[in-house]
Design a protein around this motif. Structure first.
Motif, mmCIF file in Angstrom:
data_model
loop_
_atom_site.group_PDB
_atom_site.id
_atom_site.type_symbol
_atom_site.label_atom_id
_atom_site.label_comp_id
_atom_site.label_asym_id
_atom_site.label_seq_id
_atom_site.Cartn_x
_atom_site.Cartn_y
_atom_site.Cartn_z
ATOM 1 N N LEU A 80 8.118 2.538 0.020
ATOM 2 C CA LEU A 80 6.752 2.282 0.438
ATOM 3 C C LEU A 80 6.363 3.256 1.540
ATOM 4 O O LEU A 80 7.161 3.527 2.447
ATOM 5 N N GLN A 81 5.149 3.745 1.458
ATOM 6 C CA GLN A 81 4.643 4.683 2.461
ATOM 7 C C GLN A 81 3.271 4.203 2.904
ATOM 8 O O GLN A 81 2.328 4.247 2.123
ATOM 9 N N SER B 269 -3.550 2.204 3.698
ATOM 10 C CA SER B 269 -3.065 2.403 2.327
ATOM 11 C C SER B 269 -1.552 2.288 2.307
ATOM 12 O O SER B 269 -0.884 2.624 3.290
ATOM 13 N N CYS B 270 -1.031 1.831 1.196
ATOM 14 C CA CYS B 270 0.412 1.740 1.004
ATOM 15 C C CYS B 270 0.730 2.238 -0.395
ATOM 16 O O CYS B 270 0.268 1.660 -1.386
ATOM 17 N N ALA B 271 1.491 3.321 -0.457
ATOM 18 C CA ALA B 271 1.896 3.891 -1.735
ATOM 19 C C ALA B 271 3.283 3.388 -2.093
ATOM 20 O O ALA B 271 4.211 3.512 -1.287
ATOM 21 N N ALA B 272 3.408 2.848 -3.289
ATOM 22 C CA ALA B 272 4.694 2.342 -3.763
ATOM 23 C C ALA B 272 5.251 3.272 -4.825
ATOM 24 O O ALA B 272 4.519 3.793 -5.659
ATOM 25 N N SER B 273 6.554 3.477 -4.797
ATOM 26 C CA SER B 273 7.216 4.295 -5.806
ATOM 27 C C SER B 273 8.585 3.699 -6.101
ATOM 28 O O SER B 273 9.089 2.858 -5.351
ATOM 29 N N GLY B 274 9.151 4.147 -7.208
ATOM 30 C CA GLY B 274 10.459 3.626 -7.594
ATOM 31 C C GLY B 274 10.322 2.535 -8.626
ATOM 32 O O GLY B 274 9.477 2.590 -9.506
ATOM 33 N N SER B 275 11.131 1.521 -8.510
ATOM 34 C CA SER B 275 11.207 0.448 -9.508
ATOM 35 C C SER B 275 10.101 -0.575 -9.310
ATOM 36 O O SER B 275 10.351 -1.739 -8.982
ATOM 37 N N ILE B 276 8.870 -0.151 -9.581
ATOM 38 C CA ILE B 276 7.703 -0.999 -9.370
ATOM 39 C C ILE B 276 7.754 -2.240 -10.237
ATOM 40 O O ILE B 276 7.228 -3.292 -9.863
ATOM 41 N N MET C 69 2.716 -7.828 -3.007
ATOM 42 C CA MET C 69 2.682 -6.854 -1.919
ATOM 43 C C MET C 69 2.010 -7.525 -0.736
ATOM 44 O O MET C 69 1.061 -8.295 -0.910
ATOM 45 N N GLY C 70 2.473 -7.197 0.459
ATOM 46 C CA GLY C 70 1.888 -7.822 1.629
ATOM 47 C C GLY C 70 1.717 -6.854 2.779
ATOM 48 O O GLY C 70 2.349 -5.799 2.823
ATOM 49 N N TRP C 71 0.822 -7.240 3.664
ATOM 50 C CA TRP C 71 0.650 -6.514 4.924
ATOM 51 C C TRP C 71 1.060 -7.446 6.060
ATOM 52 O O TRP C 71 0.646 -8.612 6.099
ATOM 53 N N PHE C 72 1.847 -6.916 6.949
ATOM 54 C CA PHE C 72 2.268 -7.632 8.150
ATOM 55 C C PHE C 72 1.944 -6.756 9.356
ATOM 56 O O PHE C 72 1.667 -5.562 9.199
ATOM 57 N N ARG C 73 1.981 -7.343 10.525
ATOM 58 C CA ARG C 73 1.752 -6.539 11.729
ATOM 59 C C ARG C 73 2.658 -7.034 12.858
ATOM 60 O O ARG C 73 3.074 -8.189 12.878
ATOM 61 N N GLN C 74 2.932 -6.118 13.755
ATOM 62 C CA GLN C 74 3.789 -6.450 14.882
ATOM 63 C C GLN C 74 3.215 -5.830 16.142
ATOM 64 O O GLN C 74 3.153 -4.602 16.264
ATOM 65 N N ALA C 75 2.779 -6.678 17.052
ATOM 66 C CA ALA C 75 2.267 -6.228 18.341
ATOM 67 C C ALA C 75 3.431 -6.082 19.308
ATOM 68 O O ALA C 75 4.491 -6.687 19.119
ATOM 69 N N ALA D 70 -2.662 1.289 -11.377
ATOM 70 C CA ALA D 70 -2.497 2.594 -12.025
ATOM 71 C C ALA D 70 -1.949 3.634 -11.048
ATOM 72 O O ALA D 70 -1.221 4.551 -11.438
ATOM 73 N N LYS D 71 -2.328 3.479 -9.783
ATOM 74 C CA LYS D 71 -1.893 4.436 -8.761
ATOM 75 C C LYS D 71 -0.735 3.906 -7.929
ATOM 76 O O LYS D 71 -0.254 4.592 -7.021
ATOM 77 N N ASN D 72 -0.316 2.664 -8.211
ATOM 78 C CA ASN D 72 0.744 2.020 -7.405
ATOM 79 C C ASN D 72 0.387 2.012 -5.922
ATOM 80 O O ASN D 72 1.211 2.354 -5.065
#
Length: 123
Positions: free
Chosen positions: A3-4, A20-27, A33-39, A74-76
Motif C-alpha cells: 500500500l502506498q 489516495s492509497c494505491a494497492a498492489s500485489g495480491s489484491i 480497505m480502511g483509513w486510520f490516523r495517529q496523532a 480498476a485502478k486498485n
C-alpha cells in the motif's frame, strides 16, 4: 499486498484535502480497505472503511458528513476526501487492507499497512 498512501499536507481549518492509497500485489485477498490516523502521543484510531467488492462505507462518528471514502477497483485505488477539516484532524493518516469484513474498525483486523501521510490542519 503493498500500500502506498499519498496526498497529505498543510491546510487551514475549514479546508479540504484528498488522500489516495494505491494497492498492489495480491489484491484478490482483500475484502476491506480502511483509513486510520495517529496523532502525536495517541494511539492509531479508525477513520473510515470501505468494502472492496460492494463498496459499502463506514465512518467513525467524528468524521461523518465531512469525510468520504471511495474506491476505484480498476485502478486498485482507495481515496479519502476530507472536507471541513479541523485542527483535531491533524495526524498521520494510514491506509490499511484487510482480508475480512469483520471488525473493520479495529487496527488488529488489518494485515497490511501503507507508510502514512501527514495531514496538518492549522487553526
Amino acid at each position: 499486498v503493498q500500500l502506498q498512501a499519498s496526498g497529505g499536507g498543510l491546510v487551514q481549518a475549514g479546508g479540504s484535502l484528498s488522500l489516495s492509497c494505491a494497492a498492489s500485489g495480491s489484491i484478490f485477498r482483500l475484502n476491506a480497505m480502511g483509513w486510520f490516523r495517529q496523532a502525536p502521543g495517541k494511539e492509531r484510531e479508525y477513520v473510515a472503511a470501505i468494502s472492496w467488492s460492494g463498496g459499502s462505507t463506514y465512518y467513525t462518528d467524528s468524521v461523518k458528513g465531512r469525510f468520504s471514502i471511495s474506491r476505484d477497483n480498476a485502478k486498485n485505488m482507495v481515496y479519502l476526501q476530507m472536507n471541513s477539516l479541523r485542527p483535531e484532524d491533524t495526524a498521520v493518516y494510514y491506509c490499511g487492507a484487510s482480508s475480512t469484513l469483520a471488525n473493520i474498525g479495529l487496527v488488529s483486523s488489518y494485515e497490511y499497512w501503507g507508510q502514512g501521510t501527514l495531514v496538518t490542519v492549522s487553526s
